[in-house]
Write a protein that holds these residues in place. Sequence first.
Motif, PDB file in Angstrom:
ATOM      1  N   GLY A   1       0.785  -1.221   0.000  1.00  0.00           N
ATOM      2  CA  GLY A   1       0.000   0.000   0.000  1.00  0.00           C
ATOM      3  C   GLY A   1       0.818   1.273   0.000  1.00  0.00           C
ATOM      4  N   THR A   2       2.148   1.175   0.190  1.00  0.00           N
ATOM      5  CA  THR A   2       2.966   2.382   0.141  1.00  0.00           C
ATOM      6  C   THR A   2       3.270   2.740  -1.308  1.00  0.00           C
ATOM      7  N   SER A   3       3.777   3.932  -1.506  1.00  0.00           N
ATOM      8  CA  SER A   3       4.173   4.359  -2.855  1.00  0.00           C
ATOM      9  C   SER A   3       5.684   4.330  -3.014  1.00  0.00           C
ATOM     10  N   TRP A   4       6.380   3.689  -2.073  1.00  0.00           N
ATOM     11  CA  TRP A   4       7.834   3.667  -2.125  1.00  0.00           C
ATOM     12  C   TRP A   4       8.338   2.746  -3.231  1.00  0.00           C
ATOM     13  N   ALA A   5       9.330   3.227  -3.964  1.00  0.00           N
ATOM     14  CA  ALA A   5      10.059   2.357  -4.884  1.00  0.00           C
ATOM     15  C   ALA A   5      10.998   1.483  -4.057  1.00  0.00           C
ATOM     16  N   VAL A   6      11.292   0.290  -4.553  1.00  0.00           N
ATOM     17  CA  VAL A   6      12.102  -0.666  -3.789  1.00  0.00           C
ATOM     18  C   VAL A   6      13.140  -1.324  -4.679  1.00  0.00           C
ATOM     19  N   VAL A   7      14.381  -1.363  -4.196  1.00  0.00           N
ATOM     20  CA  VAL A   7      15.423  -2.208  -4.775  1.00  0.00           C
ATOM     21  C   VAL A   7      15.968  -3.055  -3.639  1.00  0.00           C
ATOM     22  N   ALA A   8      16.105  -4.359  -3.864  1.00  0.00           N
ATOM     23  CA  ALA A   8      16.553  -5.288  -2.827  1.00  0.00           C
ATOM     24  C   ALA A   8      17.928  -5.843  -3.180  1.00  0.00           C
ATOM     25  N   PHE A   9      18.810  -5.888  -2.198  1.00  0.00           N
ATOM     26  CA  PHE A   9      20.125  -6.507  -2.409  1.00  0.00           C
ATOM     27  C   PHE A   9      19.970  -7.996  -2.135  1.00  0.00           C
ATOM     28  N   GLY A  10      20.153  -8.785  -3.162  1.00  0.00           N
ATOM     29  CA  GLY A  10      20.013 -10.229  -3.033  1.00  0.00           C
ATOM     30  C   GLY A  10      18.700 -10.730  -3.583  1.00  0.00           C
ATOM     31  N   ASP A  11      18.769 -11.565  -4.613  1.00  0.00           N
ATOM     32  CA  ASP A  11      17.566 -12.178  -5.169  1.00  0.00           C
ATOM     33  C   ASP A  11      17.151 -13.345  -4.282  1.00  0.00           C
ATOM     34  N   PHE A  12      15.926 -13.788  -4.410  1.00  0.00           N
ATOM     35  CA  PHE A  12      15.448 -14.938  -3.653  1.00  0.00           C
ATOM     36  C   PHE A  12      14.266 -15.545  -4.394  1.00  0.00           C
ATOM     37  N   PRO A  13      13.942 -16.813  -4.141  1.00  0.00           N
ATOM     38  CA  PRO A  13      12.849 -17.472  -4.859  1.00  0.00           C
ATOM     39  C   PRO A  13      11.549 -16.696  -4.737  1.00  0.00           C
ATOM     40  N   MET A  14      10.865 -16.530  -5.852  1.00  0.00           N
ATOM     41  CA  MET A  14       9.564 -15.878  -5.957  1.00  0.00           C
ATOM     42  C   MET A  14       9.653 -14.354  -5.898  1.00  0.00           C
ATOM     43  N   ALA A  15      10.850 -13.779  -5.819  1.00  0.00           N
ATOM     44  CA  ALA A  15      10.953 -12.318  -5.834  1.00  0.00           C
ATOM     45  C   ALA A  15      10.373 -11.743  -7.114  1.00  0.00           C
ATOM     46  N   ASP A  16      10.508 -12.487  -8.202  1.00  0.00           N
ATOM     47  CA  ASP A  16       9.961 -12.015  -9.476  1.00  0.00           C
ATOM     48  C   ASP A  16       8.472 -12.283  -9.599  1.00  0.00           C
ATOM     49  N   MET A  17       7.873 -12.976  -8.624  1.00  0.00           N
ATOM     50  CA  MET A  17       6.449 -13.294  -8.674  1.00  0.00           C
ATOM     51  C   MET A  17       5.626 -12.409  -7.750  1.00  0.00           C
TER      52      MET A  17
END
Length: 363
Positions: free
Chosen positions: A257-273
Amino acid sequence: MATMRQVAARAGVSAKTVSRVVNNDPHVLPETRTRVTEALRELRYVPNALARTFRAGGAPVLGVAVPDIADPFFALVAKAVEDVAAAHDTSVVVSSLGYDPERERGALESLLRRPLSGLVVAPTSPDQGHLARWTARMPVVFVDRPPRGLEADTITGDDHGGARMATAHLIGHGHRHIAFVGDSPQVPTTADRLAGHRAALAEAGLVARDELVAFRDSDDAAPGRLVQRLARSSPPPTAVLSADARTTMALVPELAGTSWAVVAFGDFPMADMLSPALTVVDQDPAALGRLAAERVVERLGAPEGSALRRTVLPVRLVERQSCRAEAHAAGLFPFSAPELDTSVSRVEPPGGAASRRCPDASA
């Protein structure tokens, strides 16, 4: 190679007392334990099980110690080590150290009482100096995080460069107030990523605001409280860089519900889902584990070989959708079936035809 009797003579105790200290017997007096531990360190004593393996040329066994084998990142590191070990007819023993730094030494000492031929370890505590007596007799390679208080082979990702790249990516889309959330500033990877984040801000002429930095080991450790505190900043952030996958998975539900953009360090399963799919800095944990295991094998083949080396692997930005300013329209909430977006499950390297650009903060 020092014997237990030599250690006992140096410490002024019996060999039986030395054995009790090596085996962590709680009934040894503190002052006696200190004298014996110092003698063990000075003489670089290695317990007999390992000594017998080296003398007799026994079947090699490689130890792997990571914070949590259930963590997807460290599971991939361990799997890559196992693959290399299998190719060299080597068995593997895997141990979880946990995230409490106080547990590391005991857990490693317990693992090292086995007849290991080498060790790959991702440390959690602020000091690995106690492993000096082991590195003198067997190859020990550190992975993901460098050791402190000890010189050893190390394989890490480009933590500083990756965080700098992620923050610059957000700045490039118009964000000027970017929060940083990590595990603990005592963890070397988190400290390096924070430094990279601040470097990108400085290069863009932006002020690094301390109130936009939060750690999960703080008094406001609950993810919801962290997000609420950041949201009360003046002005509040328009974007957040999450410094590790565990932090990201804890934050995702709170960012719904926030409007924040997000970049995460480190991929993980289902991050693209997730909806929207998370933009991540990919570290390639399999490459880290593979190179660490190969370094151990190399050391075993040439115990008097070359100088210790630190290898830093490049990281890459996998651009998806979560750095959109209008991300709140879908909500950062995992597995929300009506909005589930699978169209970005295949992502080419940055600049590729399939890469999706993140809109500006004003979009």
